[in-house]
Design a protein around this motif. Structure first.
Motif, PDB file in Angstrom:
ATOM      1  N   GLU A  15       0.822  -1.204   0.000  1.00 55.03           N
ATOM      2  CA  GLU A  15       0.000   0.000   0.000  1.00 55.03           C
ATOM      3  C   GLU A  15       0.860   1.259   0.000  1.00 55.03           C
ATOM      4  O   GLU A  15       0.520   2.251  -0.644  1.00 55.03           O
ATOM      5  N   LEU A  16       1.962   1.226   0.727  1.00 59.78           N
ATOM      6  CA  LEU A  16       2.848   2.383   0.775  1.00 59.78           C
ATOM      7  C   LEU A  16       3.388   2.707  -0.609  1.00 59.78           C
ATOM      8  O   LEU A  16       3.453   3.875  -1.012  1.00 59.78           O
ATOM      9  N   ARG A  17       3.761   1.689  -1.364  1.00 58.25           N
ATOM     10  CA  ARG A  17       4.327   1.912  -2.692  1.00 58.25           C
ATOM     11  C   ARG A  17       3.249   2.382  -3.671  1.00 58.25           C
ATOM     12  O   ARG A  17       3.479   3.251  -4.510  1.00 58.25           O
ATOM     13  N   LEU A  18       2.063   1.796  -3.551  1.00 51.52           N
ATOM     14  CA  LEU A  18       0.958   2.235  -4.394  1.00 51.52           C
ATOM     15  C   LEU A  18       0.559   3.669  -4.060  1.00 51.52           C
ATOM     16  O   LEU A  18       0.330   4.500  -4.945  1.00 51.52           O
ATOM     17  N   LEU A  19       0.502   3.976  -2.776  1.00 49.53           N
ATOM     18  CA  LEU A  19       0.119   5.300  -2.333  1.00 49.53           C
ATOM     19  C   LEU A  19       1.114   6.354  -2.822  1.00 49.53           C
ATOM     20  O   LEU A  19       0.739   7.459  -3.228  1.00 49.53           O
ATOM     21  N   LYS A  20       2.392   6.000  -2.804  1.00 47.83           N
ATOM     22  CA  LYS A  20       3.424   6.927  -3.270  1.00 47.83           C
ATOM     23  C   LYS A  20       3.203   7.278  -4.742  1.00 47.83           C
ATOM     24  O   LYS A  20       3.330   8.437  -5.145  1.00 47.83           O
ATOM     25  N   ALA A  21       2.830   6.276  -5.541  1.00 45.35           N
ATOM     26  CA  ALA A  21       2.574   6.522  -6.958  1.00 45.35           C
ATOM     27  C   ALA A  21       1.320   7.365  -7.161  1.00 45.35           C
ATOM     28  O   ALA A  21       1.297   8.288  -7.974  1.00 45.35           O
ATOM     29  N   LEU A  22       0.253   7.045  -6.422  1.00 45.35           N
ATOM     30  CA  LEU A  22      -0.988   7.809  -6.552  1.00 45.35           C
ATOM     31  C   LEU A  22      -0.786   9.265  -6.166  1.00 45.35           C
ATOM     32  O   LEU A  22      -1.312  10.180  -6.804  1.00 45.35           O
ATOM     33  N   TRP A  31       7.326  15.236 -10.155  1.00 46.16           N
ATOM     34  CA  TRP A  31       6.844  14.045  -9.456  1.00 46.16           C
ATOM     35  C   TRP A  31       5.903  13.198 -10.291  1.00 46.16           C
ATOM     36  O   TRP A  31       5.995  11.966 -10.260  1.00 46.16           O
ATOM     37  N   PRO A  32       4.967  13.789 -11.057  1.00 49.11           N
ATOM     38  CA  PRO A  32       4.096  12.928 -11.862  1.00 49.11           C
ATOM     39  C   PRO A  32       4.874  12.029 -12.821  1.00 49.11           C
ATOM     40  O   PRO A  32       4.433  10.935 -13.147  1.00 49.11           O
ATOM     41  N   ALA A  33       6.028  12.504 -13.278  1.00 47.34           N
ATOM     42  CA  ALA A  33       6.829  11.706 -14.201  1.00 47.34           C
ATOM     43  C   ALA A  33       7.404  10.463 -13.526  1.00 47.34           C
ATOM     44  O   ALA A  33       7.802   9.514 -14.188  1.00 47.34           O
ATOM     45  N   GLN A  34       7.457  10.454 -12.187  1.00 48.06           N
ATOM     46  CA  GLN A  34       7.995   9.303 -11.466  1.00 48.06           C
ATOM     47  C   GLN A  34       6.926   8.251 -11.191  1.00 48.06           C
ATOM     48  O   GLN A  34       7.245   7.107 -10.860  1.00 48.06           O
ATOM     49  N   ALA A  35       5.652   8.633 -11.292  1.00 49.96           N
ATOM     50  CA  ALA A  35       4.576   7.734 -10.877  1.00 49.96           C
ATOM     51  C   ALA A  35       4.586   6.412 -11.633  1.00 49.96           C
ATOM     52  O   ALA A  35       4.343   5.352 -11.064  1.00 49.96           O
ATOM     53  N   VAL A  51      -4.405   3.529 -16.176  1.00 54.06           N
ATOM     54  CA  VAL A  51      -5.685   3.406 -15.482  1.00 54.06           C
ATOM     55  C   VAL A  51      -5.635   4.178 -14.169  1.00 54.06           C
ATOM     56  O   VAL A  51      -6.584   4.874 -13.796  1.00 54.06           O
ATOM     57  N   PHE A  52      -4.520   4.073 -13.462  1.00 48.92           N
ATOM     58  CA  PHE A  52      -4.378   4.782 -12.192  1.00 48.92           C
ATOM     59  C   PHE A  52      -4.259   6.290 -12.406  1.00 48.92           C
ATOM     60  O   PHE A  52      -4.727   7.078 -11.585  1.00 48.92           O
ATOM     61  N   ALA A  53      -3.639   6.706 -13.516  1.00 46.23           N
ATOM     62  CA  ALA A  53      -3.584   8.134 -13.830  1.00 46.23           C
ATOM     63  C   ALA A  53      -4.994   8.677 -14.052  1.00 46.23           C
ATOM     64  O   ALA A  53      -5.337   9.776 -13.598  1.00 46.23           O
ATOM     65  N   ASP A  54      -5.826   7.902 -14.752  1.00 43.72           N
ATOM     66  CA  ASP A  54      -7.212   8.314 -14.964  1.00 43.72           C
ATOM     67  C   ASP A  54      -7.955   8.423 -13.632  1.00 43.72           C
ATOM     68  O   ASP A  54      -8.734   9.355 -13.418  1.00 43.72           O
ATOM     69  N   LEU A  55      -7.723   7.460 -12.746  1.00 43.12           N
ATOM     70  CA  LEU A  55      -8.409   7.450 -11.453  1.00 43.12           C
ATOM     71  C   LEU A  55      -8.115   8.723 -10.668  1.00 43.12           C
ATOM     72  O   LEU A  55      -9.023   9.392 -10.175  1.00 43.12           O
ATOM     73  N   PRO A 148     -13.141  10.113 -17.418  1.00 44.48           N
ATOM     74  CA  PRO A 148     -11.699   9.982 -17.204  1.00 44.48           C
ATOM     75  C   PRO A 148     -10.908  10.913 -18.108  1.00 44.48           C
ATOM     76  O   PRO A 148     -11.332  11.223 -19.222  1.00 44.48           O
ATOM     77  N   PHE A 149      -9.766  11.338 -17.597  1.00 45.85           N
ATOM     78  CA  PHE A 149      -8.858  12.151 -18.398  1.00 45.85           C
ATOM     79  C   PHE A 149      -8.384  11.335 -19.595  1.00 45.85           C
ATOM     80  O   PHE A 149      -8.035  10.179 -19.463  1.00 45.85           O
ATOM     81  N   GLN A 150      -8.380  11.914 -20.778  1.00 43.02           N
ATOM     82  CA  GLN A 150      -7.952  11.219 -21.980  1.00 43.02           C
ATOM     83  C   GLN A 150      -7.008  12.113 -22.766  1.00 43.02           C
ATOM     84  O   GLN A 150      -6.928  13.318 -22.559  1.00 43.02           O
TER      85      GLN A 150
END
Length: 389
Positions: A15-22, A31-35, A51-55, A148-150
């Motif tokens: 969860e920590l790693r997923l949260l860091k990306a979100l 930072w967005p470039a690292q996600a 998919v996560f970027a859209d979320l 969603p963002f497209q």
């Protein structure tokens, strides 16, 4: 507004790693470039990361008060915990016929959460079992009209004005047409997606960096690095003035280097158009180190550079005076300034990952100052990378 935050120990390591990306997807600077790298580190494919970027995009549009903390925060917000809970439920639902998702989630947002959960499940990522906090929401109540963002899918019909051959393995295509009268670019190294008209509902499309946009004549130039078997390469070999294409965009782009810093740029053939566009617009007093990898001396291109730009050409097939070298190898032993700088890198995805690790671990670059994009991936068609924008 009162914010409720909790100890980061509430979260599992996954969860920590997923949260860091979100968090990175909604953060400032680079930072967005690292996600995308953070998401791939936990086993997600490059395609699934979008998919996560859209979320994140939909959540922030639906509820600007949704509380995503900074990427390195030692705390976790109630909103974030509830989002992790929703993703955990969605990932378990993928292998369970019963639908446990929250009925209050708007359809568009529910679809995105489910898609993210499916991606986590397919990657065999086990999320911590948790219940949404009693005092909080699972996810914001997004209005049903939020989508969603497209990518910009406003298609423009264009025609080939001319075809050039700057090197044996590169075709430089100049496009024109009435649809480009309203076309605008605001950053160097933006990209467009070019579609071949083949009469199908889903024509073949590939992303290409804008080498140049002539604002007077409204003509757009892009390069195609030829490679065997690629549909765009095959088209480029016979392309002629008058041929029609479609394009969508632009997207992405280089947002500039830190003032009073220095800039490292590295790329293979696919990233050279971006480097050419960027160096034309850099401040004259900025120290820049460019490393460009091509097959051999015949593939070396002209770059319009400022006085403080140093260019090192790397030939992976070698030359009369140089042994075969690679981008990653040369960067490893090349002398560079020891003070922290910015880095912009574009090449094959695995090469980018290696160089990114090298810069962060051995060169002391700050994570947020390294923009590294996989412009292509060996064995994969139409590779997409979040870092490309």
């Amino acid at each position: 507004m009162t914010r409720m935050i909790f100890s980061i120990n509430q979260c599992s390591s996954i969860e920590l790693r997923l949260l860091k990306a979100l968090r990175a997807l909604n953060w400032e600077g680079n930072w967005p470039a690292q996600a995308g790298f953070f998401l791939e580190e936990i086993g997600l494919s490059s395609a699934q990361t979008f998919v996560f970027a859209d979320l994140v995009s939909v959540i922030i549009k639906a509820d600007p008060n949704f509380y995503l903390l900074g990427p390195m925060s030692a705390y976790v917000s109630r909103d974030e915990l509830n989002l992790l809970a929703a993703l955990g439920i969605a990932s378990r639902k993928f292998s369970n016929t019963s639908d446990q998702s929250d009925p209050q989630i708007a359809p568009v947002l529910k679809s995105l959460v489910d898609s993210c959960g499916t991606a986590l499940s397919k990657a065999r990522i086990a999320m911590k079992t948790r219940s949404p906090l009693q005092a909080g929401r699972t996810v914001p109540g997004a209005a049903s009209q939020v989508i969603p963002f497209q990518d910009d899918r406003t298609m423009r019909t264009v025609r080939v004005v001319s075809v050039h051959k700057p090197t044996p393995q590169v075709r430089r295509i100049v496009l024109g047409g009435h649809s480009l009268k309203t076309f605008e670019t605001d950053l160097p190294a933006q990209w467009v997606k070019i579609f071949l008209p083949d009469g199908t509902a889903q024509p073949i499309g590939r992303a290409f960096t804008i080498h140049n946009f002539d604002t007077i004549n409204k003509e757009l130039t892009f390069d195609i690095a030829l490679h065997e078997g690629g549909p765009m390469s095959e088209w480029a070999l016979t392309a002629k003035p008058g041929d029609e294409l479609q394009l969508a965009g632009p997207r992405g782009g280089f947002k500039g280097a830190t003032p009073r810093s220095w800039l490292l740029m590295a790329a293979d053939e696919t990233g050279l158009p971006a480097i050419a566009a960027i160096v034309r617009q850099l401040p004259a007093d900025l120290e820049v180190h460019v490393f460009a990898e091509v097959a051999d001396e015949t593939e070396r291109q002209f770059l319009e550079i400022q006085p403080k730009v140093r260019v090192r050409w790397i030939y992976r097939n070698g030359s009369a005076t140089q042994e075969p070298e690679t981008l990653s190898e040369v960067l490893r032993y090349s002398p560079l300034p020891t003070t922290g700088g910015d880095a912009w890198i574009a090449a094959e995805a695995s090469v980018i990952r290696s160089i990114r690790t090298q810069l962060l671990r051995d060169r002391g670059f700050e994570l947020g100052k390294v923009h590294a994009a996989g412009y292509w991936k060996r064995g994969e068609q139409d590779h997409r990378d979040l870092a490309a924008g």
